[in-house]
Structure formats: C-alpha cells, structure tokens
Design a protein around this motif. Structure first.
Motif, PDB file in Angstrom:
ATOM      1  N   TYR A 183      70.160 117.887  94.708  1.00  0.00           N
ATOM      2  CA  TYR A 183      70.881 119.157  94.866  1.00  0.00           C
ATOM      3  C   TYR A 183      71.754 119.418  93.642  1.00  0.00           C
ATOM      4  O   TYR A 183      72.957 119.165  93.637  1.00  0.00           O
ATOM      5  CB  TYR A 183      71.722 119.131  96.148  1.00  0.00           C
ATOM      6  N   ARG A 184      71.092 119.936  92.602  1.00  0.00           N
ATOM      7  CA  ARG A 184      71.770 120.228  91.343  1.00  0.00           C
ATOM      8  C   ARG A 184      71.475 121.661  90.924  1.00  0.00           C
ATOM      9  O   ARG A 184      70.508 122.278  91.390  1.00  0.00           O
ATOM     10  CB  ARG A 184      71.292 119.277  90.233  1.00  0.00           C
ATOM     11  N   LYS A 185      72.267 122.174  90.029  1.00  0.00           N
ATOM     12  CA  LYS A 185      72.030 123.494  89.446  1.00  0.00           C
ATOM     13  C   LYS A 185      72.273 123.415  87.945  1.00  0.00           C
ATOM     14  O   LYS A 185      72.850 122.449  87.436  1.00  0.00           O
ATOM     15  CB  LYS A 185      72.932 124.545  90.078  1.00  0.00           C
ATOM     16  N   ASN A 186      71.792 124.429  87.243  1.00  0.00           N
ATOM     17  CA  ASN A 186      71.932 124.512  85.782  1.00  0.00           C
ATOM     18  C   ASN A 186      71.366 123.267  85.092  1.00  0.00           C
ATOM     19  O   ASN A 186      71.947 122.739  84.146  1.00  0.00           O
ATOM     20  CB  ASN A 186      73.401 124.715  85.380  1.00  0.00           C
ATOM     21  N   GLU A 187      70.217 122.836  85.569  1.00  0.00           N
ATOM     22  CA  GLU A 187      69.570 121.676  84.957  1.00  0.00           C
ATOM     23  C   GLU A 187      68.843 122.099  83.685  1.00  0.00           C
ATOM     24  O   GLU A 187      68.147 123.117  83.676  1.00  0.00           O
ATOM     25  CB  GLU A 187      68.563 121.063  85.929  1.00  0.00           C
ATOM     26  N   PRO A 188      68.978 121.341  82.615  1.00  0.00           N
ATOM     27  CA  PRO A 188      68.252 121.680  81.388  1.00  0.00           C
ATOM     28  C   PRO A 188      66.750 121.456  81.554  1.00  0.00           C
ATOM     29  O   PRO A 188      66.323 120.543  82.270  1.00  0.00           O
ATOM     30  CB  PRO A 188      68.837 120.718  80.348  1.00  0.00           C
ATOM     31  N   LEU A 189      65.965 122.299  80.902  1.00  0.00           N
ATOM     32  CA  LEU A 189      64.520 122.129  80.951  1.00  0.00           C
ATOM     33  C   LEU A 189      64.122 120.887  80.158  1.00  0.00           C
ATOM     34  O   LEU A 189      64.638 120.640  79.071  1.00  0.00           O
ATOM     35  CB  LEU A 189      63.825 123.355  80.364  1.00  0.00           C
ATOM     36  N   LYS A 190      63.218 120.095  80.720  1.00  0.00           N
ATOM     37  CA  LYS A 190      62.737 118.912  80.006  1.00  0.00           C
ATOM     38  C   LYS A 190      61.396 118.505  80.579  1.00  0.00           C
ATOM     39  O   LYS A 190      61.029 118.881  81.694  1.00  0.00           O
ATOM     40  CB  LYS A 190      63.743 117.755  80.114  1.00  0.00           C
ATOM     41  N   GLU A 191      60.651 117.739  79.820  1.00  0.00           N
ATOM     42  CA  GLU A 191      59.377 117.228  80.298  1.00  0.00           C
ATOM     43  C   GLU A 191      59.631 116.198  81.399  1.00  0.00           C
ATOM     44  O   GLU A 191      60.553 115.377  81.297  1.00  0.00           O
ATOM     45  CB  GLU A 191      58.608 116.568  79.150  1.00  0.00           C
ATOM     46  N   PRO A 192      58.840 116.203  82.463  1.00  0.00           N
ATOM     47  CA  PRO A 192      59.051 115.223  83.528  1.00  0.00           C
ATOM     48  C   PRO A 192      58.759 113.806  83.054  1.00  0.00           C
ATOM     49  O   PRO A 192      57.885 113.577  82.226  1.00  0.00           O
ATOM     50  CB  PRO A 192      58.061 115.665  84.610  1.00  0.00           C
ATOM     51  N   ASP A 193      59.522 112.870  83.595  1.00  0.00           N
ATOM     52  CA  ASP A 193      59.273 111.460  83.296  1.00  0.00           C
ATOM     53  C   ASP A 193      57.999 111.013  83.997  1.00  0.00           C
ATOM     54  O   ASP A 193      57.598 111.577  85.011  1.00  0.00           O
ATOM     55  CB  ASP A 193      60.455 110.614  83.792  1.00  0.00           C
ATOM     56  N   PRO A 194      57.343 109.978  83.470  1.00  0.00           N
ATOM     57  CA  PRO A 194      56.152 109.460  84.162  1.00  0.00           C
ATOM     58  C   PRO A 194      56.528 108.861  85.512  1.00  0.00           C
ATOM     59  O   PRO A 194      57.671 108.477  85.737  1.00  0.00           O
ATOM     60  CB  PRO A 194      55.632 108.388  83.198  1.00  0.00           C
ATOM     61  N   GLY A 195      55.537 108.808  86.391  1.00  0.00           N
ATOM     62  CA  GLY A 195      55.775 108.260  87.723  1.00  0.00           C
ATOM     63  C   GLY A 195      55.998 109.344  88.755  1.00  0.00           C
ATOM     64  O   GLY A 195      55.859 110.538  88.482  1.00  0.00           O
ATOM     65  N   MET A 196      56.373 108.938  89.945  1.00  0.00           N
ATOM     66  CA  MET A 196      56.598 109.864  91.044  1.00  0.00           C
ATOM     67  C   MET A 196      58.026 110.394  90.953  1.00  0.00           C
ATOM     68  O   MET A 196      58.996 109.652  91.072  1.00  0.00           O
ATOM     69  CB  MET A 196      56.363 109.148  92.379  1.00  0.00           C
TER      70      MET A 196
END
Length: 314
Positions: A183-196
């Motif tokens: 439950y966060r807001k204003n998250e910076p865009l980034k590539e997802p980390d590997p894994g689930m």
C-alpha cells in the motif's frame, strides 16, 4: 477486527450458503442502492472515504467483505470462489434487501466481479462504475494459459495457480510487512526485479514510494488478513480459467451505462477496445496509481457522484 468508530458497524448476513460481513450506511435512503465491491488484498474498509459521501448524497450504501475476506465465510473448496459463486453472492445480497437491481461499484478484483455480474445477471445491474480493471476480453485461450505464455511462470497470477500454497504461506508469515510494502503511492517507475513480485514485496525490509494510509488505517487491513489469511482470497485467482469457461455462454456485450476510472500510474494497462464490449461507457482517469479510491478519495468520490448525477438527468 476493530474498525474506527466512524466506520459502519458490521452485520453478518447469510446469503447463498455463506455468511457475508456487510457494512451499511444511508439505510434511510432505501430504494436507491449502491453496492461497493473491493479488490485484493482489500476489504470493504477500502471504501471508507466514499461510504459517508454516497450516503449523504442519497444512496443506500452496501459494502460487503466478499467471501474469503474478513469475517465473511471461507469455503474450503477452490471452485467455490468462481464467478458463478461470487456473482450469486451479490444477487442474493440484493434479494436480502429486497432490491431488483442496484448500481455496482468495483475496484480491482471487485471490478472483475462487477463485469462478470453484468454478464451473468444483467437484469440485476442498473449502472456500473469500475476502477482500475477494465473489461477483460475473453480471448481465444484461457486467461492463465495466456498469461503464462506472455508473462512467464513467475507472474503472480500464474504463480498462484501453478504453485498453490507457496505464496499464501509467505504472505501469511509476513502479513504486516507485505501490506505495508504494497500500500504505497508515488512509486517511481522501474523494471521489475526477477522472481515472484509479491513474494519479493513480502520479504522486503522497505518499499519504494510513500505510505498510502496512516498506521491506524493500515492496522485495520493487517488485522483483517491476520484473521482470514490469504488462501481463501487468493483462490479467486485460482478460478480465472474456470471463469473463462463459465463466461463462454454469456453475451459479451455489456449494455448498462458504465463509468471506467483509471489511475494514470497504475500498472494495469488501459483498454484499447473498451467501448467495443461496453458501448455505453464513459472513461476518465486520475493522476494516481492502483489504489485509486484510497489514493485520491475526494477526486474519486466527485467523479462517481458527478457521473451518477449526469446519468440520472439524461
């Protein structure tokens, strides 16, 4: 579970073979129902900002914790969380209150249920307001099979289905940390980390962005999921391909007036063909992420009420 004093006192209502924990406001507005359907991992408390405003505007507001959540029933069979059961819970809730139909509002998984309800029981839905999740075209192959081919086995929808119980146990072990990080807001865009991704989030010591809610508000969610655990509500995901089969015989066109509210920063993409399947739809968006009605509560409520007013006048 303790709810803040300003939130409606829950009622336990038996419908469709289960018991639903239901929060109600504006009962003096009987005859003008609006039913709010939460997503995952949410509870009816996610509508805390909208409930009093809708009641004040003249609506009889009904917000259930749907099956698998909070103090509502948690059937053991996975198949009891398919769209047939979830939509039948809502029609039975209408019957309980003596309503032929109602306005339905859904967020995330709640939006999926509202779209499905309109397909399976179109006469029970007068208007639709959905947040975050647009109508999902059925396509040529079942949804999980499609996601696995495109997004891989670590994608959380696929992981929930192919490795049942693994994520559930980790989320239950780290319930407070998982929900705090999610439950966060204003998250910076980034590539997802590997894994689930959700397992990674549950195990992370910190998360990007800013807290979405106060510690007191977060505690309500943590308490709810410490009580229910995650298996019963993740079982909604484990019925996605079953839902694909169930909906095969339904007319795919939704004819009711609908409002689709997107978060411009949501990771769920906007539909490119929404009006093909929902021809009577209005589309709007807010500058926020996925948790639309909690991140932009005043703006969300205004969009809902303005649209309902315009549609009533039409």
């Amino acid at each position: 579970m303790r709810f803040p004093t300003e939130f409606p006192t829950p009622k336990l209502i038996s419908v469709n073979g289960v018991t639903l924990e239901v929060f109600e406001a504006g009962s003096e507005n009987r005859g003008n129902p609006i039913i709010l359907c939460h997503g995952w991992p949410e509870i009816a408390y996610s509508w805390r900002h909208q409930i009093p405003a809708l009641a004040a505007a003249g609506y009889h507001v009904i917000a259930p914790n749907q099956r698998g959540y909070g103090n509502s029933s948690q059937p053991t069979a996975v198949t009891e969380y398919d769209i047939s059961h979830l939509s039948a819970d809502l029609t039975a809730l209408l019957d309980h209150y003596g309503y032929d139909n109602a306005i339905f509002v859904g967020h995330d998984w709640g939006a999926f249920v509202v779209w499905g309800l309109a397909l399976l029981h179109p006469d029970r839905v007068s208007k639709i307001i959905n947040l975050s999740l647009p109508y999902q075209e059925r396509g040529e192959i079942p949804w999980i099979e499609f996601m696995e081919a495109i997004l891989g086995g670590d994608y959380y929808f696929v992981h929930f289905n192919r490795q049942p119980g693994v994520a559930d146990a980790i989320l239950e072990k780290h319930t407070s940390q998982f929900l705090r990080n999610l439950y966060r807001k204003n998250e910076p865009l980034k590539e997802p980390d590997p894994g689930m991704s959700l397992i990674n989030l549950a195990k992370a010591d910190r998360a990007d962005g800013e807290p979405l809610m106060s510690q007191q508000e977060l505690a309500v969610f943590v308490s709810a999921f410490e009580h229910s655990g995650f298996t019963s509500n993740i079982n909604w995901y484990r019925n996605l391909d079953r839902n694909w089969h169930i909906l095969a015989g339904a007319d795919p066109i939704i004819k009711q007036p609908a409002l689709m509210i997107y978060g411009d920063r949501d990771i769920i993409p906007k539909s490119e063909n929404l009006s093909t399947f929902v021809p009577n739809v209005d589309v709007t968006s807010l500058d926020c992420g996925h948790w639309i009605q909690q991140e932009k509560p005043t703006e969300t409520t205004k969009k809902i009420l303005d649209w309902l007013k315009d549609r009533s006048a039409a």
